[in-house]
Design an enzyme around this catalytic site. Structure first.
Site, PDB file in Angstrom:
ATOM      1  CB  CYS A 112      -0.971  -0.027   1.163  1.00 26.20           C
ATOM      2  SG  CYS A 112      -2.302   1.191   1.028  1.00 26.20           S
ATOM      3  CG  HIS A 290      -3.243  -2.846   3.998  1.00 27.57           C
ATOM      4  ND1 HIS A 290      -2.353  -2.175   4.805  1.00 27.57           N
ATOM      5  CD2 HIS A 290      -3.843  -1.913   3.228  1.00 27.57           C
ATOM      6  CE1 HIS A 290      -2.410  -0.878   4.537  1.00 27.57           C
ATOM      7  NE2 HIS A 290      -3.311  -0.696   3.582  1.00 27.57           N
ATOM      8  CD  GLU A 292      -0.415  -4.825   6.297  1.00 30.30           C
ATOM      9  OE1 GLU A 292      -0.697  -3.613   6.324  1.00 30.30           O
ATOM     10  OE2 GLU A 292      -0.218  -5.458   5.232  1.00 30.30           O
TER      11      GLU A 292
END
Length: 312
Positions: A112, A290, A292
């Site tokens: 990102c 994302h 994560e």
């Protein structure tokens, strides 16, 4: 030996140095911890067989030998403001990261906002920054900031899985005020695309870009966007200059061959476009979403394999 039973027991004492050595065989990945979701990245990397270290200063990068680096999602403008600061004129974090990427050629992954920072060109950058956004660069891509909309427009959509994944299911891409890659260089491997409609602001950026490209203009800085390009390790601004046959030369801040920019076309009956969401070039990896923020570690496992292969 237990006198009341026939079984014998052996107590093994494992030296502390042995367990420490085993731990140190895991690759050490630095996670830029200036701002953003760095702790989430650490958890996913550690679950994928890596050790991690938070990186905020050049000294942090030099304390131990790092095998890889992750630039997390967050606010790219804020990261750039902090990362380019040097109180005593010494090397700042951005300069150290460029050496890490270009000279050491260590695996580096931007998600990102981190993807924006690794881009060579960026449109739709923050207008409140007088000298534009500080890009680290390295990846030959043109990125449009906030392509998918503002924070309240965040969403999740299926995206292609990472290469060589044994699990071929689509990956849950989490897009939070996310950028999109509009164009990639010939030496950049496209790992994933999605069909998505740009937000209103991004649509204006694309419209302006298309008009200027059609007129043969050098598109780098426009009224509705702040477009930057990194050249030879520093950020260079150029004016929008129409190419004229009668001109002897382009009036640019720096002369270098212009990249060919081909924007994704809009679908019939809508403004949706097929934009790039994941790319790789040698030691660099970029994803617009994302990974994560999910429980699916396939992209982190892929990056961990990049790091381990670079150490072989």
């Amino acid at each position: 030996r237990d006198e009341g039973h026939s079984k014998s027991f052996i107590l093994l004492i494992i030296p502390k140095t042995f367990s420490t050595t085993m731990s140190n065989t895991k690759p050490l990945v630095g996670v830029l911890a200036i701002q953003g979701a760095f702790e989430e990245h650490q958890a996913c990397l550690e679950a994928s067989g890596c050790r991690t270290k938070q990186i905020r200063t050049v000294a942090d990068m030099n304390e131990e030998t790092l095998d890889g680096m992750v630039l997390p999602g967050g606010e790219s403008t804020a990261m750039g403001l902090i990362g380019t600061v040097s109180s005593d004129g010494s090397k700042n974090v951005w300069q150290a990261l460029r050496e890490f990427i270009d000279v050491d050629q260590k695996p580096t992954w931007g998600t990102c906002a981190g993807m924006i920072l690794l881009a060579e060109r960026c449109v739709g950058a923050s207008a409140v920054i007088q000298d534009g956004q500080a890009l680290i660069g390295g990846m030959d891509i043109l990125v449009c900031r906030n392509y998918f909309g503002s924070q309240v427009s965040s969403f999740e959509m299926p995206t292609p899985p990472p290469p060589n994944s044994e699990d071929s299911r689509q990956y849950p891409g989490v897009f939070i005020r996310a950028p999109a890659i509009l164009s990639a260089g010939q030496d950049v491997k496209v790992l994933g695309k999605v069909l998505a409609t740009p937000c209103r602001q991004a649509a204006v950026v694309l419209q302006e870009l298309e008009q200027k490209i059609a007129k043969g203009e050098t598109v780098v800085q426009m009224g509705v966007v702040d477009a930057l390009e990194r050249n030879n390790g520093s950020i260079k601004h150029r004016a929008v200059i129409k190419v004229d046959d009668e001109e002897e030369e382009k009036k640019e801040t720096n002369k270098f061959e212009e990249p060919v920019i081909e924007l994704p076309g809009a679908a019939d009956g809508s403004n949706a476009r097929e934009v790039i969401c994941a790319v790789q070039k040698n030691n660099l990896l970029c994803t617009a979403f994302h990974p994560e923020l999910t429980n699916d570690h396939r992209w982190h496992q892929y990056f961990a394999s990049m790091v381990k292969n670079s150490m072989a």
